[in-house]
Scaffold this motif. Sequence first.
Motif, short mmCIF file in Angstrom:
data_model
loop_
_atom_site.label_atom_id
_atom_site.label_comp_id
_atom_site.label_asym_id
_atom_site.label_seq_id
_atom_site.Cartn_x
_atom_site.Cartn_y
_atom_site.Cartn_z
N ILE A 21 0.37 6.25 1.16
CA ILE A 21 0.50 6.93 0.07
C ILE A 21 0.11 6.00 -0.91
O ILE A 21 0.73 4.91 -1.18
CB ILE A 21 1.91 7.59 -0.13
CG1 ILE A 21 2.54 8.38 0.85
CG2 ILE A 21 2.22 7.83 -1.66
CD1 ILE A 21 4.03 8.85 0.59
N LYS A 22 -0.83 6.65 -1.60
CA LYS A 22 -1.56 5.48 -2.60
C LYS A 22 -1.72 6.13 -4.07
O LYS A 22 -1.96 7.63 -4.23
CB LYS A 22 -3.11 5.53 -2.13
CG LYS A 22 -3.85 4.82 -2.76
CD LYS A 22 -5.24 4.50 -2.21
CE LYS A 22 -6.06 3.63 -3.38
NZ LYS A 22 -5.84 2.21 -3.43
N ILE A 82 7.36 6.76 -5.58
CA ILE A 82 8.16 7.74 -4.58
C ILE A 82 9.70 7.59 -5.10
O ILE A 82 10.21 6.37 -5.25
CB ILE A 82 7.92 7.30 -3.24
CG1 ILE A 82 6.80 7.51 -2.65
CG2 ILE A 82 9.32 8.36 -2.43
CD1 ILE A 82 6.52 7.20 -1.20
N THR A 83 10.35 8.59 -5.66
CA THR A 83 11.83 8.51 -5.98
C THR A 83 12.61 9.21 -4.90
O THR A 83 12.33 10.33 -4.93
CB THR A 83 11.93 8.94 -7.52
OG1 THR A 83 11.34 8.09 -8.19
CG2 THR A 83 13.48 9.11 -7.73
N THR A 116 2.37 3.00 4.70
CA THR A 116 1.90 2.06 3.52
C THR A 116 1.98 2.68 2.03
O THR A 116 1.50 3.61 1.92
CB THR A 116 0.46 1.69 3.75
OG1 THR A 116 0.28 1.03 5.26
CG2 THR A 116 -0.13 0.80 2.73
N VAL A 117 2.84 2.00 1.24
CA VAL A 117 2.96 2.48 0.02
C VAL A 117 1.98 1.64 -1.05
O VAL A 117 2.62 0.43 -1.23
CB VAL A 117 4.52 2.39 -0.71
CG1 VAL A 117 4.83 2.78 -1.84
CG2 VAL A 117 5.13 3.23 0.54
N ASP A 118 0.95 2.05 -1.30
CA ASP A 118 -0.01 1.44 -2.03
C ASP A 118 0.03 1.56 -3.48
O ASP A 118 -0.64 2.76 -4.00
CB ASP A 118 -1.11 1.62 -1.26
CG ASP A 118 -2.39 0.77 -1.63
OD1 ASP A 118 -2.06 0.06 -2.59
OD2 ASP A 118 -3.58 0.66 -1.12
N PHE A 135 4.58 -2.20 1.72
CA PHE A 135 4.62 -2.16 0.37
C PHE A 135 3.59 -3.19 -0.56
O PHE A 135 3.64 -4.26 -0.38
CB PHE A 135 5.88 -2.58 -0.57
CG PHE A 135 6.95 -1.47 0.22
CD1 PHE A 135 7.26 -0.33 -0.44
CD2 PHE A 135 7.95 -1.75 1.60
CE1 PHE A 135 8.00 0.53 0.27
CE2 PHE A 135 8.88 -0.96 2.08
CZ PHE A 135 8.88 0.21 1.39
N VAL A 136 2.54 -2.63 -1.12
CA VAL A 136 1.38 -3.14 -1.84
C VAL A 136 1.33 -3.04 -3.26
O VAL A 136 1.27 -2.02 -3.69
CB VAL A 136 0.01 -2.54 -1.06
CG1 VAL A 136 -0.81 -3.60 -1.59
CG2 VAL A 136 0.42 -3.17 0.54
N ASN A 137 1.30 -4.22 -3.85
CA ASN A 137 0.99 -4.48 -5.30
C ASN A 137 1.78 -3.50 -6.09
O ASN A 137 0.85 -2.91 -7.27
CB ASN A 137 -0.62 -3.95 -5.49
CG ASN A 137 -1.48 -5.12 -4.76
OD1 ASN A 137 -0.89 -6.23 -4.34
ND2 ASN A 137 -2.73 -4.82 -4.15
#
Length: 359
Positions: free
Chosen positions: A128-129, A140-141, A157-159, A185-187
């Motif tokens: 999910i980007k 995402i909540t 991958t949460v990008d 979890f990225v950036n």
Amino acid sequence: SSGFPLTDGATSQFRVIFKEAGTCNVEIKIVEVGTDTQLASTTAQFQVAAKTGVAMIGGDVYATLEEAVANAVSGNEIKLMTDLEMTKGSALALAVDGVTLNLNGHTLTVHDPITISGNGVTVINGTIKAAADFPADNLITVNAPGNSASVRLLALTVDATGGQTKYGVHLYQTGYEVEMGGCTFVNNSYAGVLVNGSQAKITGATSFNLSGSCYAGVELGKGSGVTANPGLALVGNISFANSNPDTANNTRLIWTDSAQVQPGDATIQQSASITVNGEAKELDANGMLVTPAPKPTPKPTPKPSNSDDEESAAPAPAAATPAPVLDSTPKTGEAGWIILPIFAAGLAVLGIAAKKLTE
């Protein structure tokens, strides 16, 4: 199907569901009950075209993900069929209990925040980007009340590389423990995960990339109007990369917001191995690094005695090891109802319907 068992003077019909597009051959045999004697047979060939779309539920294919979500009921799996970029202004909301969104290895790019309010919702297997114009919000909540089953985010991958994302995942007053397993979890601008008056469990091989302005892997807090205390359980292999030590506070891998949470109110349970930039580390009760991770001191080998009158040298006591601090359709070949005439003595005409569905 209809018209079974076979009777004279009636037409019987049934559907053949094809799982793949292409040339499909069908052979039909009519046998006598009890003796298995073949009374008649026929063959037919169908050209089944694949149905196009972006998501499917069972054999039903949908042109948009929003359409698939709107048609999902509890127990359904929505499977993404391709990489997809959502339309700006079209926010994805998973509100039906017990639905699974299987990204199927694809990337879902969003311009607007995703909300999960259904109990027992699972999002799995993909990326999910945030789009380049994603607002200063959370990617995402999860705000499911949790009165039946927990929400699971697995192998994701949460990008947040492209937008202005604050937190990758925001858990807001969830009633049940939310599991995040095998995720990356990225950036994110603030932290990978915010546990806001919720209970979270991070499992499997989960990693946090703390580059840019990201100041923590996980933040525990209580926002305005939130009364429940946050809790976090770490299980499995948790890794942090690109962490920049804070001179005053050390590296805040798991950070409790002391302005919101009173000392001792937040709970952190650790039974995971922690690595930071590839090196084994340990955390204290506040999620700070213990640097380096304590290692046991080898026990000295006793010195052998040289004579009967000389006492053996006693081994030096081992250094104490600190205990861990943390407590399409087919466009169905829409062959419609295709009638194949089969004649046998004393038997009615048998109609055969063929329909192609894509999984």
